[in-house]
Design an enzyme around this catalytic site. Structure first.
Site, PDB file in Angstrom:
ATOM      1  N   SER A   1     -10.892   4.940  -6.832  1.00 26.54           N
ATOM      2  CA  SER A   1      -9.600   6.063  -7.529  1.00 26.54           C
ATOM      3  C   SER A   1      -9.150   5.280  -8.836  1.00 26.54           C
ATOM      4  CB  SER A   1      -8.834   6.386  -6.507  1.00 26.54           C
ATOM      5  OG  SER A   1      -7.423   6.849  -6.988  1.00 26.54           O
TER       6      SER A   1
ATOM      7  N   TYR B   1      -4.343   2.174   0.689  1.00 22.76           N
ATOM      8  CA  TYR B   1      -4.847   2.801   0.221  1.00 22.76           C
ATOM      9  C   TYR B   1      -4.886   2.378  -0.808  1.00 22.76           C
ATOM     10  CZ  TYR B   1      -7.568   7.087  -2.032  1.00 22.76           C
ATOM     11  OH  TYR B   1      -7.760   8.112  -3.351  1.00 22.76           O
TER      12      TYR B   1
END
Length: 391
Positions: free
Chosen positions: A268, A281
């Site tokens: 990501s 995350y």
């Protein structure tokens, strides 16, 4: 001064290095004479040492100002370097290139001939009994990878938590693309599932592994205020980190034995830049990115290509984005674009707009990036809490 030529430094790690220019020494000398102040000379020296392309752009900005407000220096022989339009263009050229470089690299990176030739290069297509394995394959990016690769005639192994959803997606792919599909139901939040997966993959020749499965917070929140923190820590590490390592452990030996294979790890943009209020995350995606880079370096000589895919926001259920836009593409649009970089880039943002956004971020100091990310996550947090309060 002789012919001036620009040599763009290209390569698979352009994104990490930034966009640098190799400048001929004679041009630096002439520029230094034109930029007649110690501060300007510092910028020129910084650029010649390849500190950043930004330093060179700043040097040229300073040079333009120096040109505009120039007073004749008695130490320079009149007429030696006349301040005319040519000199101004020489100063302006690097500044123009500074803004055009990201566009050039975007064109370079996303104008390839496509998926099929690069996968043939790695022996992953047009071979009997080749399977691809996709984790988290019933929704979003994972499902899009499964469908897009099925177009190439590859057999598919779908791994996800819900058997009902697996059956549905498996049936859709089988009917639409006329390829063999298999399913393995597994909850990646647990660590005792890999023996089951290993049995399900036994005897299959795995050409491509897509490590897509992932999870995040329900909404951005500071670390200690995350709901059910202990279970969230365990689940997020198991799904985002352990799954990548364990699935790679299962398929890599076969790829190494055959000297061919592709592993696509979905990271990501939050793995490139820290994202406050999504600390766990963001850190887990940074792990995926670093793990992928290391693996690629270790195994590329053995015919195995490992890619770290670092998208910005994509319209998926995980991102809680329903409508696709230019900067937030649908998962299908994103995957079609990202697959064009397989075999060509070991680290990619996958989509031209995401590449440009990452390029801009790479030019900013880290503290500004943190401020920007904090502002974005606070905004998302406020919207979620407001909506939740209404409900």
């Amino acid at each position: 001064m002789g012919r001036i030529h620009w040599d763009l430094i290209l390569g698979p790690s352009d994104m990490e290095r930034g966009y640098l220019l190799a400048v001929p020494p004679q041009f630096l000398v002439s520029a230094a004479l034109l930029l007649d102040s110690p501060l300007h000379l510092f910028f020129v020296a910084s650029s010649s040492c390849c500190v950043t392309h930004l330093a060179w752009a700043l040097a040229c900005c300073a040079g333009v100002l120096s040109h505009l407000f120039h007073q004749e220096d008695p130490g320079i022989e009149p007429g030696f370097l006349p301040y005319g339009s040519i000199d101004f263009l020489l100063l302006a050229a690097p500044m123009i290139s500074f803004f055009l470089c990201p566009i050039f690299f975007a064109y370079k990176d996303f104008s390839h001939i496509g998926l099929r030739p690069t996968l043939i290069q790695f022996g992953c297509i047009l071979t009997n009994n080749i399977f691809k394995v996709v984790t988290g394959s019933t929704d979003g990016i994972g499902k899009a990878y499964a469908e897009e690769l099925a177009k190439c005639g590859m057999k598919v192994v779908l791994i996800s938590r819900s058997q009902d959803k697996l059956n549905q997606v498996s049936s859709e792919i089988r009917e639409k693309f006329k390829v063999e599909t298999r399913t393995i139901a597994a909850d990646f939040g647990s660590v005792d599932i890999y023996d089951t997966i290993k049995r399900g993959l036994e005897g299959l020749e795995i050409g491509i592994l897509v490590n897509n499965v992932g999870t995040s917070y329900e909404y951005p929140e500071s670390f200690l205020n995350v709901s059910d923190l202990d279970n969230t820590i365990k689940k997020l590490i198991n799904v985002n980190i352990v799954s990548v390592c364990k699935m790679t452990r299962l398929v890599l030996p076969g790829m190494e034995e055959r000297s061919k294979g592709v592993i696509l790890n979905i990271s990501s943009i939050s793995g490139m830049y820290p994202v406050p209020l999504l600390a766990l995350y963001s850190a887990s995606k940074a792990f995926v990115d670093y793990f992928s880079q290391c693996l690629h370096e270790e195994y590329k000589s053995k015919g195995i290509f490992v890619q770290s895919v670092l998208p910005y926001l994509v319209a998926t259920k995980l991102a809680k984005i329903r409508k696709a836009t230019l900067d937030k593409p649908s998962s299908e649009t994103f995957v079609k674009s990202a697959l064009k970089t397989v075999g060509l880039q070991s680290r990619t943002n996958g989509y031209v707009i995401h590449f440009l956004l990452a390029s801009i971020m790479s030019l900013l100091p880290s503290w500004i990036c943190l401020k920007i990310m904090m502002t974005i996550t606070k905004s998302i947090q406020a919207c979620y809490l407001k909506k939740n309060k209404k409900n």
